[in-house]
Design an enzyme around this catalytic site. Structure first.
Site: not given
Ligand code: BDP
Length: 679
Positions: A286, A365, A393
């Site tokens: 990301e 996730d 989340e």
């Molecule tokens: C996801 C989230 C994001 C996090 C990412 C992570 O949406 O905000 O940065 O995981 O774990 O669930 O790095």
């Protein structure tokens, strides 16, 4: 406020005989050692006794040779010492002994933190109103590393935080409110947490400076607070730090200059915090930088940091949440679910001994339902750690009630078959399966500076349950729930019964009205709250469910799909690969099926979707009704707080119901058998 004290409520003991018994001990608390951790234990006992008994407990060391004795194995004498030798590092014993000078309770820790855990345990017994005159308890934690990860940013915001702002940072500096941090440390330590990383895994420009001389003194202040509660402090670091901080032109992990820079940097950190825990790293994920930029592997990246930390016994938590978020799903040859395994499995055995791979529970996730990551058990020669998400989340953002302990239990009990039957995830991460150097469990915290820590008061139960499970994953959901309710709300049986069933049913209720059968997502892009059948920021083509007019689901089979099922060992691979044996609740995670496909329950997929969504919205309404029965049975503040959230949940559950049902009705054109209202 009661909500602030969470489960550390020390209510006056009304029962005369119990109170008499407790006070026999409470009047003197004697410590055989002085250290900040032992001081914390004494303070907690003193604080508790002051509020539990009318006559403030005596607190003079050695004034009376009876009462409560705090000691490590080292300082204890005689038969007690011999027996205590079976304790593990964080273990403890609690023993009631009748001596010639009177009754005593010994709180014996293998080390100091064990003494503190024993003190919290004794208080738990008293909160529960049980007798303490014949205690003979031995406790050893199952997991060595019991961590929590803050996703706090220095501007005071919290990534995926739903309970106010950060208790650590504000306006790109530290809040300096060490009292609040201390109370957090008490909560964490009371459930056995022994490590914390205090900044977001997405380390932006400002947070990169946490490892510089301008901020390290502040980090050291925070670390001192946690240290007194047996909790080590860790930092998330920016992989590209050598560029930003060191002025180097590369962060290549094999570049000698880069390696030397990290070694120096690490040495500097330890000058400020001699018992610093180590680094948490999110790399190549990301938009975060990582070793891929330099055509190096994640072993190269992690080992560089491992070597820098080694002289100080520090650890690297290297996250396996590595996938290409820009991937276009027109290309079905790759599958996000495959990514972690594809990247890391080939590196088994190549990681430095102080590197621990931190693996999210599922391959996607933190969805309300997804398969367990096939990486667990798949890397015999690599330290592994399970990462859970306490912050809600994708599970209602603490506006909805979603008690996650039952979900975590399923994950921990999932059998990987790595060494045959009985190779559950909990045995991978407690180290008993492969005896790695390090193992354990970590999770993303759900707290913020809201007066009740977690926004939703009942979400405190998730933090509590998480800690208890890291200590002992064999505790049942029921046991943990009962403990939490008693400690949080006291003994009222009606409260107990209602809250118990509300909590234990809440995950399945939430699942009912949100995304069905393991398909996940269906939330609004970016903030991830509320229904949106096609929304998700990292997918231009709707979320990962591939719904069309005929069917839905992701084909992850070897036979006709992405081949993800091949990442599991035989037993699980076969179970998931076949439509006949794939469990209903994960059907759409593994298979693409027509809406008319019949589930094991006997219903078609489409009818299941309609039924669960109607049921879920009704159940959410019922949660509110159940809570309303508790009016007057607890303080008004907690009652009203929870009620207002349940009102919102009931409303939003209807929105979920209607949007999801309508979406699938319009896609499939198949009517609800019961002709209920679909828009
Ligand atoms: C996801 C989230 C994001 C996090 C990412 C992570 O949406 O905000 O940065 O995981 O774990 O669930 O790095």
């Amino acid at each position: 406020k009661k909500s602030y004290d969470a489960w550390l409520q020390y209510e006056p003991v009304m029962d005369k005989s119990l109170s008499g018994q407790y006070q026999q001990y409470a009047r003197s608390v004697e410590a055989m050692e002085t250290s900040s951790i032992i001081q914390s234990a004494k303070q907690e006992l003193h604080h508790a006794f002051t509020s539990m008994f009318e006559n403030t407990a005596g607190h003079d060391d050695g004034a009376e040779r009876c009462g409560i004795v705090l000691t490590t194995v080292e300082s204890v004498e005689g038969p007690l010492k011999v027996e205590a030798a079976r304790l593990s590092r964080d273990g403890y014993q609690i023993k009631s002994v009748l001596t010639s000078e009177g009754p005593r309770i010994y709180l014996i820790g293998m080390e100091e933190q064990g003494v503190l855990y024993a003190a919290f345990h004794l208080l738990r017994i008293m909160q529960n109103g049980s007798l303490v005159d014949s205690l003979n308890i031995t406790e050893n934690p199952t997991n060595q590393l019991r961590m929590i990860n803050q996703w706090d940013n220095m501007d005071g915001s919290i990534e995926r935080g739903y309970a106010g702002a950060s208790i650590f940072y504000d306006k790109n500096g530290f809040t300096g409110d060490l009292e609040r941090i201390k109370d957090y440390a008490r909560l964490l330590s009371s459930v056995g947490i022994n490590g914390i990383s205090i900044n977001n895994v997405n380390v932006h420009h400002v947070e990169t400076n946490l490892i510089t001389e301008s901020l390290l003194p502040k980090v050291a202040d925070v670390a001192a607070v946690f240290r007194a509660y047996g909790i080590k402090t860790y930092l998330s670091v920016n992989y590209a730090s050598p560029l930003q901080l060191g002025g180097l032109s590369t962060a290549d992990p094999l570049d000698p200059g880069v390696r030397a820079w990290w070694k120096e940097k690490t040495k500097e950190i330890y000058q400020y915090i001699p018992d610093f825990g180590g680094f948490v790293v999110k790399a190549d994920s990301e938009h975060r930088p990582g070793p891929f930029t330099y055509n190096r592997t994640h072993a190269d990246g992690a080992n560089m940091l491992g070597e820098a930390l080694e002289p100080f016994a520090g650890l690297v938590f290297w996250r396996c949440f590595v996938y290409n978020c820009l991937q276009d799903w027109r290309d079905r040859s790759t599958d996000r679910a495959r990514a972690a395994y594809d990247h890391f499995k080939p590196l088994d055995g190549q990681f430095h001994s102080n590197v621990i791979l931190q693996i999210k529970n599922g391959p996607m996730d933190f969805q309300v339902r997804e398969a367990v990551s096939p990486l667990f058990g798949a890397m015999e020669h690599t330290n592994q750690m399970l990462e859970l998400q306490v912050t809600q989340e994708y599970t209602g953002q603490q506006r909805h009630l979603c008690y996650l302990v039952p979900q975590w239990k399923e994950i921990l009990d999932f059998d990987t078959y790595a060494k045959g039957k009985g190779s559950e995830v909990k045995r991978v991460v407690d180290g008993s399966l492969y005896q790695p150097a390090y193992a354990g469990i970590t999770a993303v915290s759900n707290i913020g500076n809201d007066y009740n820590w977690t926004g939703h008061t009942l979400a405190q139960a998730n933090l509590y349950g998480y800690g208890r499970l890291t200590w002992n994953p064999d505790l049942s959901s029921e046991e943990i729930t009962a403990e939490w309710i008693a400690r949080t709300f006291g003994k009222d049986e009606v409260v107990h019964e209602q809250v118990r069933s509300m909590l234990l049913d809440s995950w399945s209720i939430y699942e009912n009205y949100t995304s069905p059968l393991g398909v996940g997502w269906m939330v609004n892009p970016n903030h991830h709250y509320g229904p949106n059948p096609d929304g998700y920021e990292y997918s231009l083509w709707g979320t990962y469910h591939f719904a069309d007019w005929q069917g839905i689901g992701v084909d992850r089979t070897v036979a006709s799909g992405t081949g993800y099922t091949s990442q599991y060992l035989k037993e699980n691979k076969e179970m998931y690969e076949s439509l006949q044996t794939c469990p209903d609740e994960l059907l759409l995670f593994f298979h693409h099926v027509p809406y008319t496909h019949e589930l094991k329950s006997g219903k078609t997929v489409i009818q299941h979707i309609y039924d669960t969504h109607f049921a879920g919205a009704e159940q959410a309404e019922n949660l509110k009704t159940m809570w309303e029965m508790l009016e007057g049975r607890m303080d008004g503040e907690r009652y009203r707080d929870v009620l207002s959230r349940l009102v919102e949940q009931a409303e939003h559950a209807k929105e979920w119901r209607d949007i999801i049902n309508t979406y699938f009705y319009r896609k499939s054109g198949i009517k609800d058998q019961q002709n209920r209202k679909i828009y």
